[in-house]
Write a protein that holds these residues in place. Structure first.
Motif, PDB file in Angstrom:
ATOM      1  N   ALA A   3       1.036  -1.245  -0.024  1.00 41.65           N
ATOM      2  CA  ALA A   3       0.026   0.081  -0.063  1.00 41.65           C
ATOM      3  C   ALA A   3       0.921   1.087  -0.074  1.00 41.65           C
ATOM      4  O   ALA A   3       1.980   1.345   0.565  1.00 41.65           O
ATOM      5  N   LYS A   4       0.331   2.264  -0.690  1.00 41.25           N
ATOM      6  CA  LYS A   4       0.965   3.465  -0.552  1.00 41.25           C
ATOM      7  C   LYS A   4       0.605   4.193   0.958  1.00 41.25           C
ATOM      8  O   LYS A   4      -0.458   4.070   1.154  1.00 41.25           O
ATOM      9  N   ARG A   5       1.690   4.752   1.420  1.00 41.83           N
ATOM     10  CA  ARG A   5       1.361   5.056   2.796  1.00 41.83           C
ATOM     11  C   ARG A   5       0.891   6.491   2.918  1.00 41.83           C
ATOM     12  O   ARG A   5       1.400   7.423   2.147  1.00 41.83           O
ATOM     13  N   ASP A  40      -3.788   7.644  14.570  1.00 44.26           N
ATOM     14  CA  ASP A  40      -3.855   5.996  14.537  1.00 44.26           C
ATOM     15  C   ASP A  40      -5.144   5.516  14.509  1.00 44.26           C
ATOM     16  O   ASP A  40      -5.471   4.694  13.668  1.00 44.26           O
ATOM     17  N   GLN A  41      -6.256   5.987  15.270  1.00 44.82           N
ATOM     18  CA  GLN A  41      -7.414   5.508  15.216  1.00 44.82           C
ATOM     19  C   GLN A  41      -7.994   5.745  13.802  1.00 44.82           C
ATOM     20  O   GLN A  41      -8.877   4.986  13.271  1.00 44.82           O
ATOM     21  N   GLY A  43      -6.491   5.597  10.907  1.00 42.00           N
ATOM     22  CA  GLY A  43      -5.906   4.747   9.883  1.00 42.00           C
ATOM     23  C   GLY A  43      -4.387   5.419   9.364  1.00 42.00           C
ATOM     24  O   GLY A  43      -4.187   4.898   8.303  1.00 42.00           O
ATOM     25  N   ASP A  45      -0.730   5.556   8.572  1.00 39.55           N
ATOM     26  CA  ASP A  45       0.176   4.320   8.280  1.00 39.55           C
ATOM     27  C   ASP A  45       1.370   4.339   8.910  1.00 39.55           C
ATOM     28  O   ASP A  45       2.167   3.605   9.316  1.00 39.55           O
ATOM     29  N   GLU A  46       1.786   5.564   9.419  1.00 38.14           N
ATOM     30  CA  GLU A  46       2.973   6.066  10.250  1.00 38.14           C
ATOM     31  C   GLU A  46       2.837   7.545  10.804  1.00 38.14           C
ATOM     32  O   GLU A  46       1.940   8.095  10.256  1.00 38.14           O
ATOM     33  N   VAL A  73       0.619   3.837  20.661  1.00 32.12           N
ATOM     34  CA  VAL A  73       0.202   3.726  19.217  1.00 32.12           C
ATOM     35  C   VAL A  73       1.221   2.894  18.681  1.00 32.12           C
ATOM     36  O   VAL A  73       2.583   2.924  18.597  1.00 32.12           O
ATOM     37  N   PHE A  74       0.552   1.623  18.255  1.00 32.26           N
ATOM     38  CA  PHE A  74       1.507   0.504  17.678  1.00 32.26           C
ATOM     39  C   PHE A  74       1.454   0.578  16.057  1.00 32.26           C
ATOM     40  O   PHE A  74       1.047  -0.236  15.426  1.00 32.26           O
ATOM     41  N   ILE A  75       1.868   1.666  15.565  1.00 30.71           N
ATOM     42  CA  ILE A  75       2.386   1.793  14.279  1.00 30.71           C
ATOM     43  C   ILE A  75       3.803   2.465  14.115  1.00 30.71           C
ATOM     44  O   ILE A  75       4.240   3.261  15.112  1.00 30.71           O
ATOM     45  N   PRO A  76       4.344   2.624  13.004  1.00 31.55           N
ATOM     46  CA  PRO A  76       5.765   2.986  12.820  1.00 31.55           C
ATOM     47  C   PRO A  76       5.941   4.664  13.237  1.00 31.55           C
ATOM     48  O   PRO A  76       4.881   5.323  12.801  1.00 31.55           O
ATOM     49  N   VAL A 254      -4.299   1.431  -0.952  1.00 26.51           N
ATOM     50  CA  VAL A 254      -4.197   1.919   0.453  1.00 26.51           C
ATOM     51  C   VAL A 254      -4.579   0.912   1.345  1.00 26.51           C
ATOM     52  O   VAL A 254      -5.392  -0.244   1.039  1.00 26.51           O
ATOM     53  N   ARG A 255      -4.089   1.245   2.676  1.00 23.02           N
ATOM     54  CA  ARG A 255      -4.514   0.185   3.767  1.00 23.02           C
ATOM     55  C   ARG A 255      -6.036   0.850   4.440  1.00 23.02           C
ATOM     56  O   ARG A 255      -5.816   1.914   4.896  1.00 23.02           O
TER      57      ARG A 255
END
Lengths: 256, 214
Positions: A3-5, A40-41, A43, A45-46, A73-76, A254-255
């Motif tokens: 996916a594109k971020r 984060d909520q 969506g 991606d980072e 927050v568990f994303i990069p 996309v995600r």
């Protein structure tokens, strides 16, 4: 398919989120942990944090902020601004950052990027490039690297510099057009395309996003692997979810 | 009280993975350690990884952890993450060829240059960085995670296990590679569950409650 971020960027000064318009006017826009959780909520991606704190006394505030965000927050997470020594990188990674963005320190001493990449791995090392067009309208496109918020020219050709930074071990390029930053006129697509075509690592396009079509163009025309924006998300003009829905409708992976 | 040991062989940032495991493990004890006794006592073990594979294997050998990890198979649940997955195969092309722990038959290879997306023809960048889909093959650790969910990846090398039944997750990036492998209470993933939001946290929650049975 990859996916594109979409990456919201938070400028942080002494622990508070701000957004500099062309790096001069600054408006307070909230608490970093709360803003990061909201993104984060939605969506994201980072998330990228740019420390614009002038005083080195406040550096520890940034480390503490990264720890707080990384615990929830568990994303990069990427941290840039004031990364000048291997010790700065170690502190940020230990606090929970996944990547650091190196900007001025790379211009001052390019070998720093090589040392950082060898010590921590290329995937942690983002080189941030602030580029400004120096060619006239009638001439072939040419951009140079600027420092000090776009005020100081280095004479370095942006495309050559990006290639060199990748050769030295940059795992990703964060590319900001200083002509477009804060204008809402969209990315400098020719610049984005030139850098993206020149390097094998992912390129994050930054500077100038004013609407959601700009994000699509950054990927489609600019060839960016990720798109970064600040004010359109901070002031609630669009949510990350709306941005993703718009990109998906335009056929960008996309995600969701 | 049940416990999870995260192996710390001195190479990188274990803050993220320990925070994510604490987030899903309730009142379990989470220890970040290089101590073979503490790892031996834990009910479950996580083997994370960043950096280069040669440094990783050398540090494991120096700390006497290589044999310990090899002997976990079938004894207690083990989760390998990113380089911690690659190090479980027999060898890697990285660093001019590196012998690894050999818990899975097969090799770790570098993504070839000039990789393109078969559908769009678009040139693919290396490292493979970002959110990509995993096609799951039946395994209890996928419980509650929708098929083809996206996880966060950052890597330039990929695992190629010899035994197709040991491959439990497949991802496409110009080519198809094993993004998850499993056998005898070992589960290993190329992506970062600790950075993969809901899907990643669910996988970690499944692991900390896993009895090691397929």
């Amino acid at each position: 398919m990859l996916a594109k971020r979409i990456i919201p960027c938070l400028d942080v000064d002494a622990g508070r989120v701000v957004k500099g318009v062309k790096f001069v006017d600054i408006i307070d826009a909230g608490d970093p942990v709360e803003v990061a959780r909201r993104y984060d909520q939605q969506g994201a991606d980072e998330i990228t944090f740019l420390d614009i704190t002038a005083s080195s006394d406040d550096r520890e505030t940034m480390v503490h902020m990264v720890e707080q965000v990384a615990g929830q927050v568990f994303i990069p997470l990427t941290v840039g601004g004031g990364i000048r020594a291997l010790g700065d990188i170690r502190r940020m990674l230990n606090a929970g950052a996944d990547k650091v963005a190196i900007n001025t320190a790379a211009v001052n001493r390019p070998e720093f990027v090589r040392e950082a990449s060898e010590r921590f791995g290329a995937s942690c090392i983002v080189v941030a490039i602030d580029a400004k067009r120096v060619s006239k309208a009638s001439e072939p496109n040419r951009w140079e690297i600027f420092t000090h918020g776009g005020r100081k020219s280095t004479g370095l050709d942006a495309v050559e510099w990006a290639k060199r930074m990748v050769e030295y071990g940059a795992g990703e390029i964060l590319l900001t057009s200083m002509d477009r930053d804060g204008t809402k006129d969209g990315f400098d697509l020719a610049l984005t395309r030139a850098i993206s075509d020149a390097v094998d690592v992912p390129v994050i396009a930054s500077g100038g996003v004013g609407n959601l079509d700009h994000l699509v163009a950054g990927v489609r025309e600019g060839g960016a692997d990720a798109v970064l924006a600040a004010s359109i998300f901070h002031f609630g003009t669009y949510s990350i979810a709306e941005a993703k829905a718009h990109m998906a409708a335009a056929g960008v992976e996309v995600r969701l | 009280m049940s416990s999870v040991a995260i192996i710390d062989y001195g190479m990188g940032n274990l803050h993220s993975i320990s925070k994510a495991v604490e987030h899903v493990s309730g009142d379990m004890r989470v220890v970040v350690t290089a101590d073979p006794i503490q790892i031996g006592r834990a009910n479950r073990v996580i083997f994370p990884g960043v950096g280069a594979v040669r440094d990783c294997v050398q540090e494991l050998e120096r700390l006497g952890l290589d044999e310990l990890i090899r002997n976990l198979a079938g004894i207690k649940p083990l989760l390998g993450v990113c380089l911690g997955m690659q190090a479980l195969l027999e060898s890697s092309e990285e660093n001019g060829g590196t012998a690894c722990l050999g818990l899975f038959a097969g090799q770790v290879k570098r993504f070839p240059e000039g990789l393109t997306d078969p559908a769009s023809g678009e040139r693919l960048k290396i490292p493979h960085m970002g959110w990509n889909q995993v096609r799951q093959h039946s395994h209890p650790l996928w419980e509650g995670i929708p098929q083809d969910s996206r996880f966060y990846f950052v890597h330039s090398f990929y695992a190629q296990p010899e035994q197709s039944q040991e491959c439990v997750g497949v991802t496409e990036y110009g080519l198809e590679f094993a993004s998850a492998v499993a056998r005898d209470g070992i589960f290993a993933v190329q992506f970062h569950p600790e950075k993969s939001q809901h899907a990643g946290l669910q996988l970690l929650a499944n692991f900390v409650n896993w009895d090691g049975q397929d």
